[in-house]
Scaffold this active site. Structure first.
Site, PDB file in Angstrom:
ATOM      1  N   TYR A 152     -16.769  17.356 -15.228  1.00 38.16           N
ATOM      2  CA  TYR A 152     -17.084  15.933 -15.398  1.00 38.16           C
ATOM      3  C   TYR A 152     -18.109  15.526 -14.324  1.00 38.16           C
ATOM      4  O   TYR A 152     -17.973  15.907 -13.156  1.00 38.16           O
ATOM      5  CB  TYR A 152     -15.785  15.125 -15.253  1.00 38.16           C
ATOM      6  CG  TYR A 152     -16.001  13.650 -15.113  1.00 38.16           C
ATOM      7  CD1 TYR A 152     -16.528  12.913 -16.163  1.00 38.16           C
ATOM      8  CD2 TYR A 152     -15.689  12.990 -13.927  1.00 38.16           C
ATOM      9  CE1 TYR A 152     -16.746  11.547 -16.031  1.00 38.16           C
ATOM     10  CE2 TYR A 152     -15.891  11.629 -13.797  1.00 38.16           C
ATOM     11  CZ  TYR A 152     -16.421  10.914 -14.847  1.00 38.16           C
ATOM     12  OH  TYR A 152     -16.637   9.573 -14.711  1.00 38.16           O
ATOM     13  N   ARG A 196       0.853  -1.202   0.000  1.00 43.36           N
ATOM     14  CA  ARG A 196       0.000   0.000   0.000  1.00 43.36           C
ATOM     15  C   ARG A 196       0.881   1.241   0.000  1.00 43.36           C
ATOM     16  O   ARG A 196       0.598   2.222  -0.675  1.00 43.36           O
ATOM     17  CB  ARG A 196      -0.954   0.007   1.214  1.00 43.36           C
ATOM     18  CG  ARG A 196      -1.649   1.348   1.398  1.00 43.36           C
ATOM     19  CD  ARG A 196      -2.881   1.343   2.298  1.00 43.36           C
ATOM     20  NE  ARG A 196      -2.782   0.470   3.446  1.00 43.36           N
ATOM     21  CZ  ARG A 196      -2.009   0.693   4.526  1.00 43.36           C
ATOM     22  NH1 ARG A 196      -1.263   1.783   4.600  1.00 43.36           N
ATOM     23  NH2 ARG A 196      -1.970  -0.169   5.520  1.00 43.36           N
ATOM     24  N   ASP A 253      -7.572  18.997 -14.166  1.00 39.78           N
ATOM     25  CA  ASP A 253      -7.864  17.653 -14.667  1.00 39.78           C
ATOM     26  C   ASP A 253      -7.441  17.627 -16.135  1.00 39.78           C
ATOM     27  O   ASP A 253      -8.075  18.251 -16.990  1.00 39.78           O
ATOM     28  CB  ASP A 253      -9.359  17.364 -14.493  1.00 39.78           C
ATOM     29  CG  ASP A 253      -9.743  15.951 -14.935  1.00 39.78           C
ATOM     30  OD1 ASP A 253      -9.034  15.365 -15.774  1.00 39.78           O
ATOM     31  OD2 ASP A 253     -10.783  15.449 -14.458  1.00 39.78           O
ATOM     32  N   LYS A 303      -8.265   6.635 -19.257  1.00 42.76           N
ATOM     33  CA  LYS A 303      -8.584   7.185 -20.570  1.00 42.76           C
ATOM     34  C   LYS A 303      -7.352   7.150 -21.480  1.00 42.76           C
ATOM     35  O   LYS A 303      -6.841   6.079 -21.753  1.00 42.76           O
ATOM     36  CB  LYS A 303      -9.171   8.592 -20.388  1.00 42.76           C
ATOM     37  CG  LYS A 303     -10.223   8.686 -19.261  1.00 42.76           C
ATOM     38  CD  LYS A 303     -11.477   7.886 -19.527  1.00 42.76           C
ATOM     39  CE  LYS A 303     -12.418   7.789 -18.325  1.00 42.76           C
ATOM     40  NZ  LYS A 303     -12.802   9.063 -17.692  1.00 42.76           N
TER      41      LYS A 303
END
Ligand SMILES: *Cc1c(COP(=O)(O)O)cnc(C)c1O
Length: 382
Positions: free
Chosen positions: A106, A53, A178, A203
């Site tokens: 978004y 982690r 973003d 994406k």
């Protein structure tokens, strides 16, 4: 944009963080599918790894590469774009904080801020980010963050990153950008003054519609440490295989983006001349309200194209009648996708100030043969 950095983008994408494996010489970073690491005596870590982690070598390779291609010093990879956004919001906001967000953000970002952050005492105002005076007017003493997206999803709005950075910094706030739609190949927000870049690596960066992921990149070491602390404390990290797949995608980002952009330009030309299309939204069009800013801050205009039909019914019909453009959510993969944002990706914004028009169609133009794509659209438009 800095020429030396631009020249080396393709090389960094393939080599940054990806030295041949020290043990075997493997030219691709292995998938370190492991949770814990042998310590040579208590605290005797090999290369700083103690628990996956906190850090994992495959994720480190991706994080290093993302930092370098964005021109930052710290990259952090998350389980999704929204996990990255959540870590950023929790690192910089406190109860009472205020955020300025795009009035066409978004849908998932809007939902995270309006439905998750707001109940914890974070307020926000949606503002048209193309209007710098409106952004300045929305700033309050409690404003800690301007959240920008450019180009926006799905309306392809453009925000002036350098201008927003100066408004944010004058007010003692940070600017987050973003950069999912442009990718670092077309636009590098940190060089324009942004404090942190956000990605849905699902994406263009991943690029093959086979992995969900997110990232934060900053060049500010103090902020970088805070974000890394939150990444480990909250735990929504990218797993080793996801990091590996994403890194495999990054290597070809430049060649893919060149082809996405070239194909998108052909699609835009077809749509702009088509009698049934009411309006084409693409920052590369000289009539687009953000065109001049896009020319200034992007090297090309990307592979996303939206257009408006005469009615919702016509928009839905186009979405349901293409054969090569696959009806589906998401974007940025090698295959072309079509969707109806009002009822699909942006359904979570319906009834809000961010609701998108129901006659809108969004295309993610892939890297197939342009002629095949044009024939498919022409047929679906009837
Ligand atoms: C998809 C997307 C996100 C969210 O990313 P996930 O990987 O789906 O969590 C954030 N911003 C933009 C612009 C997106 O397109």
């Amino acid at each position: 944009m800095d020429n030396d950095v631009r020249r080396s983008f393709e090389t960094l994408a393939i080599h940054a963080g990806q030295e041949p494996d020290a043990a075997t010489g493997a030219v691709v970073p292995p998938i370190y599918q492991v949770s814990t690491y042998k310590q040579d005596g208590i605290g005797g870590l090999r290369g700083g790894y103690e628990y996956s982690r906190s850090a994992n070598p495959t994720r480190t390779a991706l994080e290093t590469c993302l930092a370098e291609i964005e021109g930052g010093t710290r990259g952090l990879a998350f389980a999704s774009g929204l996990a990255a956004e959540d870590a950023l919001l929790r690192a910089v906001c406190r109860p009472g904080s205020h955020i300025v967000i795009p009035d066409d953000a978004y849908g998932g970002t809007y939902r995270l801020i309006a439905k998750v952050a707001e109940p914890w005492g974070v307020s926000f105002d949606p503002v048209p980010l193309g209007d710098i005076a409106a952004v300045r007017a929305a700033m309050r003493p409690e404003t800690v963050l301007i959240w920008a997206e450019t180009p926006t999803n799905p309306l392809l709005g453009i925000a002036d990153i350098a201008a927003l950075a100066s408004v944010a910094h004058q007010a003692g706030a940070l600017l987050a950008v973003d950069n999912t739609f442009a990718s670092p190949y077309l636009q590098r927000p940190l060089a324009l003054g942004a404090d942190v870049v956000v990605h849905s690596t699902t994406k263009y960066i991943g690029g093959h519609s086979d992995v969900v992921g997110g990232a934060l990149v900053t060049a500010d070491n103090v902020l970088g440490d805070q974000l890394a602390f939150h990444q480990n404390a909250m735990g929504a990290v990218a797993g080793p295989f996801d990091a590996w797949l994403t890194l495999r995608g990054v290597k070809t980002l430049a060649v893919r983006m060149d082809r996405h952009c070239a194909n998108a330009e052909r699609v835009v030309a077809l749509l702009a001349a088509h009698p049934r299309v009411r309006e084409v939204l693409y920052p590369g069009l000289p009539g687009h309200p953000g065109h001049d800013v896009a020319v200034k801050q992007m090297t090309k205009f990307g592979g996303m194209v939206s257009f408006r039909m005469a009615s919702a019914a016509e928009a839905v019909a186009v979405c349901e009648n293409t054969k090569l453009f696959t009806l589906g959510e998401s974007l940025g993969g090698v295959e072309s996708l079509i969707e109806h944002p009002h009822r699909m990706t942006h359904a979570s914004a319906s009834g809000s100030p961010l609701e998108v028009p129901d006659d809108l169609v969004r295309l993610s133009v892939g890297i197939e043969d342009a002629g095949d794509l044009l024939r498919d659209l022409e047929r679906a438009l009837g």
